[in-house]
Scaffold this active site. Structure first.
Site, PDB file in Angstrom:
ATOM      1  N   TYR A 156       0.749  -1.322  -0.017  1.00 26.96           N
ATOM      2  CA  TYR A 156      -0.133  -0.015   0.018  1.00 26.96           C
ATOM      3  C   TYR A 156       0.892   1.266   0.175  1.00 26.96           C
ATOM      4  O   TYR A 156       0.510   2.211  -0.686  1.00 26.96           O
ATOM      5  CB  TYR A 156      -0.910   0.095   1.227  1.00 26.96           C
ATOM      6  N   LYS A 160       1.139   4.197  -2.919  1.00 25.40           N
ATOM      7  CA  LYS A 160       0.604   5.651  -2.745  1.00 25.40           C
ATOM      8  C   LYS A 160       1.853   6.571  -2.676  1.00 25.40           C
ATOM      9  O   LYS A 160       1.667   7.721  -3.119  1.00 25.40           O
ATOM     10  CB  LYS A 160       0.113   5.586  -1.089  1.00 25.40           C
TER      11      LYS A 160
END
Ligand code: NAP
Length: 255
Positions: A156, A160
């Site tokens: 993740y 990002k």
């Protein structure tokens, strides 16, 4: 900077629930016609109906942001129905936690594809027309995880960080051409992502669900969860802001 003809038309991905839904409603309250996209048809239909009830045109699209052909077809369908796309909100995203040892290639690639490649595909599809009209907004919903590291979220966090890097580079490339590109970086927010994460923590550690939510909220610098409407308010502000470009706007619950 020139203005868009009439009210800007928005496309919000991942608008079936959570943050994306609130952004769609906030842009509708600003008078924007809004197309809402996600994979769950019942959820996008429901958001589109609420957008319509606010008195602006809406459109529901069942779309997987990782599917290049579906993205091209979806964008064409919006242009056919609503005329153009002036505001792209890349909000669709996934967040699964795992220790690095259990972060397999499938989990890694899933995050990169949805959270970084999806926004790239959407931007490629809508940007040429924005540049031609010399007006546009690209708003990427990244995360504090796009700026700092944390344990158990390598995939993740990498996805990002990629989205924030993409934002900065594209912003530099389009600077002065009427289009702005910015990222919004919230900490843990009160949506399914946190409720699912808290359920996982509770199952793994024996903590109660409430204690797991509380522990996640305390990880935000402000010590509380971010409300989806707070993220939506930043998106609505960027709509009217000609000069902010290439920023990663942090929402950490301080206020
Ligand atoms: P959410 O409630 O789970 O909503 C995610 C939305 O994205 C849903 O509408 C989902 O719909 C859609 N989506 C997921 N994969 C998709 C795909 N492949 N194609 C199209 N749509 C897809 O989560 P949220 O918290 O509102 O998250 C919205 C954004 O905020 C995400 O980018 C997330 O990373 C970011 N964010 C969240 C938090 C947080 O703590 N909640 C914090 C910082 C940043 P379908 O599943 O129906 O496709």
């Amino acid at each position: 900077m020139t203005n868009p003809p009439g009210q800007p038309v928005a496309l919000v991905t991942g608008a079936g629930r959570g943050i994306g839904r609130e952004i769609a409603l906030a842009l509708a309250r600003e008078g924007c016609p809004v197309a809402v996209a996600a994979r769950s048809s019942d959820q996008v239909e429901a958001t589109a109906a609420t957008v319509s009830s606010l008195g602006v045109p809406s459109m529901a699209l069942v779309l997987d942001v990782t599917d290049e052909r579906a993205v091209a077809q979806g964008v064409a369908a919006i242009v056919a129905r609503l005329g153009r796309i002036d505001v792209l909100v890349n909000n669709a995203g996934i967040a699964e936690s795992a220790p690095f040892a259990k972060t397999d290639t499938a989990l890694w690639e899933r995050h990169l594809r949805v959270n970084a490649t999806g926004p790239y595909l959407l931007a490629r599809a809508v940007l040429p027309a924005m540049l031609e009209r010399r007006w546009g907004r690209v708003i990427n919903i990244a995360s504090l995880a796009g700026l700092v590291g944390a344990p158990y979220v390598t995939a993740y966090t990498a996805s990002k960080h990629a989205l924030v890097g993409f934002t900065r580079a594209l912003a530099a490339e389009v600077a002065g051409k009427g289009v702005t590109v910015n990222a919004v970086c919230p900490g843990f927010a009160a949506t399914d992502i946190v409720w699912n994460g808290a359920r996982n923590i509770a199952a793994r550690t024996g903590k109660s669900f409430e204690d797991a939510v509380e522990a996640m909220a305390r990880l935000n610098p402000g010590g509380r969860l971010i409300e989806p409407v707070e993220v939506a308010a930043v998106a609505a502000k960027l709509l009217r802001d000609d000069s902010t470009n290439g920023e990663a706007i942090v929402l950490d619950g301080t206020a």
